[in-house]
Design an enzyme around this catalytic site. Structure first.
Site, short mmCIF file in Angstrom:
data_model
loop_
_atom_site.label_atom_id
_atom_site.label_comp_id
_atom_site.label_asym_id
_atom_site.label_seq_id
_atom_site.Cartn_x
_atom_site.Cartn_y
_atom_site.Cartn_z
N HIS A 135 0.84 -1.20 0.00
CA HIS A 135 0.00 0.00 0.00
C HIS A 135 0.87 1.25 0.00
O HIS A 135 1.96 1.26 0.57
CB HIS A 135 -0.93 0.01 1.21
N CYS A 191 8.23 19.73 14.44
CA CYS A 191 7.01 20.14 13.74
C CYS A 191 7.24 20.13 12.24
O CYS A 191 8.23 20.69 11.75
CB CYS A 191 6.57 21.54 14.19
N HIS A 208 0.37 21.77 19.52
CA HIS A 208 0.97 22.60 18.48
C HIS A 208 0.45 22.22 17.09
O HIS A 208 0.19 23.10 16.25
CB HIS A 208 2.50 22.47 18.54
N GLU A 212 -1.10 24.63 14.23
CA GLU A 212 -0.55 24.67 12.87
C GLU A 212 -1.62 24.31 11.84
O GLU A 212 -1.68 24.90 10.76
CB GLU A 212 0.64 23.71 12.73
P1 5GP Z 1 1.59 0.86 7.39
O1 5GP Z 1 2.09 1.24 8.72
O2 5GP Z 1 1.48 -0.62 7.19
O3 5GP Z 1 2.35 1.53 6.28
O4 5GP Z 1 0.14 1.47 7.28
C1 5GP Z 1 -1.03 0.71 7.31
C2 5GP Z 1 -2.20 1.65 7.33
O5 5GP Z 1 -3.41 0.91 7.21
C3 5GP Z 1 -2.33 2.44 8.63
O6 5GP Z 1 -2.30 3.83 8.34
C4 5GP Z 1 -3.64 1.98 9.24
O7 5GP Z 1 -4.33 3.03 9.87
C5 5GP Z 1 -4.40 1.45 8.04
N1 5GP Z 1 -5.32 0.36 8.33
C6 5GP Z 1 -5.11 -0.69 9.17
N2 5GP Z 1 -6.15 -1.55 9.11
C7 5GP Z 1 -7.04 -1.02 8.23
C8 5GP Z 1 -8.30 -1.46 7.75
O8 5GP Z 1 -8.82 -2.52 8.11
N3 5GP Z 1 -8.92 -0.66 6.84
C9 5GP Z 1 -8.38 0.51 6.40
N4 5GP Z 1 -9.08 1.21 5.51
N5 5GP Z 1 -7.18 0.95 6.83
C10 5GP Z 1 -6.52 0.19 7.74
ZN ZN Z 2 5.08 24.30 14.03
#
Ligand code: 5GP
Ligand code: ZN
Length: 219
Positions: A135, A191, A208, A212
């Protein structure tokens, strides 16, 4: 297991509401992150069966595949920018003229200038992903979200742990290939907008970030 959660969107994208699956085509599924770490946080999931179980660094070694993913992220970035513009864009005469011009057929040669919201979006992968299916994160720069609850949430998008898609292909000796040695997630907070340091004071950082965010969106 929990780390396979993104697989469901790949298997049956058509069964989800448009608020969850933003769009899908033969090669990609674009979804909203269920635990957004910014005010706008999307994920692009490539459907290629030979790649979806790979670490992004390995998957992106395939130059043709990388180009395809990059092209799709440009589409998603534009879509995300449109969403930011609708959410935060000034309700000015200039912006309204721009909207009219964009919907005109044929479009005029010169569009009125508006804020470039595409610049307010970052696209990339985590050096050590937590979810198994390949992803790419597409999120607004604000890092403003109730779901940003842990130090590692902030640093995973605000240190070299986050690898911008534009940086691929990575050089063989790129330090980000060995992220555990670098301790990116344990770094002191900085930040994203003004560069101020917050040590390890997460509550202060959160406060903060809210300030921002308010400035950023109305800029
Ligand atoms: P990673 O840390 O693997 O790069 O990011 C995985 C992302 O998938 C995280 O931002 C997390 O919030 C998201 N995520 C985890 N489980 C699910 C899910 O079941 N559905 C969706 N839409 N996002 C998910
Ligand atoms: Zn800042």
């Amino acid at each position: 297991g929990a780390r396979d959660g993104l697989g469901a969107y790949l298997a049956k994208p058509e069964t989800y509401a448009p608020s969850v699956v933003v769009y899908h085509n033969d090669d990609f599924v674009a979804i909203r992150d269920m635990f957004p770490k910014s005010s706008l946080h999307l994920l692009l999931l490539p459907r290629d069966q030979t790649k979806t179980r790979m670490h992004p660094f390995d998957a992106f070694e395939d130059a043709e595949f990388l180009e395809k993913v990059k092209a799709e992220t440009r589409t998603l970035r534009t879509l995300a920018a449109g969403e930011l513009r609708r959410k935060y864009g000034k309700d000015s005469a200039q912006e309204q003229a721009r909207q009219v011009a964009l919907s005109a057929d044929p479009p005029p040669d010169e569009l009125p200038q508006g804020r470039d919201w595409e610049q307010e979006i970052v696209v990339g992968v985590h050096a050590v992903p937590s979810m198994n299916h390949l992803h790419v994160h597409v999120l607004s720069v604000d890092r403003y979200s109730e779901r940003l609850k842990h130090r590692k949430h902030y640093n995973s998008f605000s240190t070299p742990f986050f690898v911008p898609i534009e940086d691929f292909p990575l050089a063989e000796d790129d330090a980000r290939r060995n992220p555990t040695q670098e301790g990116y997630l344990k770094r002191d907070f900085t930040c994203w907008r003004c560069g101020r340091g917050f040590g390890n004071r997460f509550a202060e950082l959160k406060h903060h970030l809210e300030q921002e965010f308010k400035e950023w969106k109305k800029l």
